[in-house]
Design a protein around this motif. Structure first.
Motif, short mmCIF file in Angstrom:
data_model
loop_
_atom_site.label_atom_id
_atom_site.label_comp_id
_atom_site.label_asym_id
_atom_site.label_seq_id
_atom_site.Cartn_x
_atom_site.Cartn_y
_atom_site.Cartn_z
N GLU A 1 0.82 -1.22 0.00
CA GLU A 1 0.00 0.00 0.00
C GLU A 1 0.85 1.27 0.00
OE1 GLU A 1 -3.57 0.25 2.41
OE2 GLU A 1 -3.44 -1.91 2.76
N MET A 2 1.76 1.39 0.96
CA MET A 2 2.65 2.55 1.04
C MET A 2 3.93 2.07 1.69
SD MET A 2 2.05 6.06 3.25
CE MET A 2 1.50 7.28 2.09
N SER A 3 5.06 2.35 1.07
CA SER A 3 6.34 1.88 1.62
C SER A 3 6.75 2.72 2.82
CB SER A 3 7.43 1.96 0.55
OG SER A 3 7.76 3.31 0.29
N GLY A 4 7.71 2.21 3.56
CA GLY A 4 8.25 2.96 4.69
C GLY A 4 8.87 4.28 4.25
N GLU A 5 9.52 4.28 3.08
CA GLU A 5 10.11 5.52 2.57
C GLU A 5 9.03 6.56 2.29
OE1 GLU A 5 10.57 2.59 0.79
OE2 GLU A 5 12.72 2.23 0.63
N GLU A 6 7.95 6.13 1.63
CA GLU A 6 6.85 7.05 1.33
C GLU A 6 6.21 7.57 2.61
OE1 GLU A 6 5.22 5.23 -2.88
OE2 GLU A 6 4.74 4.18 -1.02
N PHE A 7 6.08 6.70 3.59
CA PHE A 7 5.48 7.08 4.87
C PHE A 7 6.33 8.15 5.57
CE2 PHE A 7 4.76 5.67 9.48
CZ PHE A 7 3.58 6.37 9.62
N VAL A 8 7.64 7.92 5.64
CA VAL A 8 8.53 8.88 6.27
C VAL A 8 8.51 10.21 5.52
CG1 VAL A 8 10.94 9.41 6.86
CG2 VAL A 8 10.03 7.13 7.29
N CYS A 9 8.56 10.14 4.20
CA CYS A 9 8.52 11.38 3.40
C CYS A 9 7.22 12.14 3.63
CB CYS A 9 8.70 11.06 1.92
SG CYS A 9 10.38 10.58 1.50
N TYR A 10 6.10 11.43 3.72
CA TYR A 10 4.82 12.08 4.00
C TYR A 10 4.86 12.78 5.36
CZ TYR A 10 0.04 12.83 5.45
OH TYR A 10 -1.11 13.41 5.93
N LEU A 11 5.33 12.06 6.37
CA LEU A 11 5.36 12.64 7.72
C LEU A 11 6.28 13.84 7.80
CD1 LEU A 11 5.45 9.38 9.88
CD2 LEU A 11 3.49 10.86 9.44
N LYS A 12 7.45 13.73 7.19
CA LYS A 12 8.42 14.83 7.25
C LYS A 12 7.97 16.04 6.43
CE LYS A 12 10.91 12.95 10.26
NZ LYS A 12 10.89 13.49 11.62
N GLY A 13 7.07 15.83 5.47
CA GLY A 13 6.53 16.93 4.69
C GLY A 13 5.28 17.56 5.28
N GLY B 1 23.36 0.42 2.78
CA GLY B 1 22.99 1.74 2.29
C GLY B 1 21.76 2.35 2.93
N VAL B 2 21.07 1.60 3.79
CA VAL B 2 19.84 2.11 4.38
C VAL B 2 20.12 3.26 5.35
CG1 VAL B 2 17.91 1.54 5.92
CG2 VAL B 2 18.51 0.02 4.06
N GLY B 3 21.28 3.24 6.01
CA GLY B 3 21.61 4.33 6.93
C GLY B 3 21.60 5.67 6.22
N ILE B 4 22.21 5.72 5.08
CA ILE B 4 22.26 6.96 4.29
C ILE B 4 20.86 7.31 3.81
CG2 ILE B 4 23.11 8.02 2.16
CD1 ILE B 4 25.65 6.23 2.58
N LEU B 5 20.15 6.32 3.28
CA LEU B 5 18.81 6.58 2.78
C LEU B 5 17.86 7.00 3.90
CD1 LEU B 5 18.27 3.68 0.22
CD2 LEU B 5 18.62 6.10 -0.26
N SER B 6 17.97 6.39 5.07
CA SER B 6 17.06 6.75 6.16
C SER B 6 17.22 8.22 6.52
CB SER B 6 17.28 5.86 7.38
OG SER B 6 18.53 6.09 7.99
N HIS B 7 18.43 8.73 6.50
CA HIS B 7 18.65 10.15 6.81
C HIS B 7 18.13 11.04 5.68
CE1 HIS B 7 20.71 9.10 10.41
NE2 HIS B 7 21.52 8.31 9.74
N GLU B 8 18.27 10.60 4.45
CA GLU B 8 17.74 11.37 3.33
C GLU B 8 16.23 11.50 3.42
OE1 GLU B 8 19.05 9.81 -0.41
OE2 GLU B 8 21.16 10.15 0.05
N TYR B 9 15.56 10.44 3.86
CA TYR B 9 14.10 10.47 4.00
C TYR B 9 13.67 11.27 5.22
CZ TYR B 9 14.24 6.53 0.75
OH TYR B 9 14.47 5.72 -0.33
N GLY B 10 14.55 11.41 6.19
CA GLY B 10 14.20 12.14 7.40
C GLY B 10 14.08 11.28 8.64
N ALA B 11 14.35 9.99 8.54
CA ALA B 11 14.34 9.12 9.71
C ALA B 11 15.61 9.38 10.53
CB ALA B 11 14.27 7.66 9.29
N VAL B 12 15.52 9.16 11.84
CA VAL B 12 16.69 9.40 12.69
C VAL B 12 17.63 8.21 12.73
CG1 VAL B 12 15.53 11.09 14.15
CG2 VAL B 12 15.50 8.68 14.80
#
Length: 140
Positions: A57-69, A89-100
């Motif tokens: 339905e919605m990926s974790g990346e999309e969810f984080v991007c929605y929340l951070k926006g 590579g998830v560490g870098i991506l998680s920060h790009e999306y806005g996850a801590v």
């Protein structure tokens, strides 16, 4: 008591996380980001969120991007749960999306310590590796 929202399409994983956190936090579980967003839009604002990365339905990346926006939710710290095979590579991506930060599903025992660092102490990004470094430094 501070609250944690767990968003994961696998209830068995969510139950394990809930066991680790329920003595220190009020824990709420939603099986997908769409339901989580609906719940949050009803005025329920958790102190922290743990979200699976791979969900229908919605990926974790999309969810984080929605929340951070969204100005109502962009202050909430988010940890991503990732499977072993996709951890590179998830560490870098998680920060790009806005996850801590993120944690590997096989290291579920580290979740409680990471939440404590993020929610209670106020540290920013922590991963299992960073957490081990903090524990080692604290013991010196």
């Amino acid at each position: 008591m501070k609250s944690i929202l767990i968003v994961d399409d696998k209830p068995e994983i969510a139950k394990i996380i809930m066991i680790y956190l329920s003595s220190s936090y009020q824990v709420v579980y939603m099986e997908n980001p769409v339901k989580a967003i609906s719940w949050m839009n009803e005025g329920n604002i958790p102190d922290g969120i743990i979200s699976d990365l791979n969900m229908p339905e919605m990926s974790g990346e999309e969810f984080v991007c929605y929340l951070k926006g969204n100005n109502l939710f962009n202050h909430i710290p988010i940890l991503l749960e990732v499977a072993d095979g996709i951890s590179h590579g998830v560490g870098i991506l998680s920060h790009e999306y806005g996850a801590v930060g993120y944690f590997l599903a096989k290291f579920l025992q580290s979740v409680g310590m990471q939440i404590s660092f993020v929610i209670d102490i106020g540290y920013g990004a922590v991963s299992y590796t960073h957490l081990r470094a903090h524990e080692t430094a604290a013991n010196l």
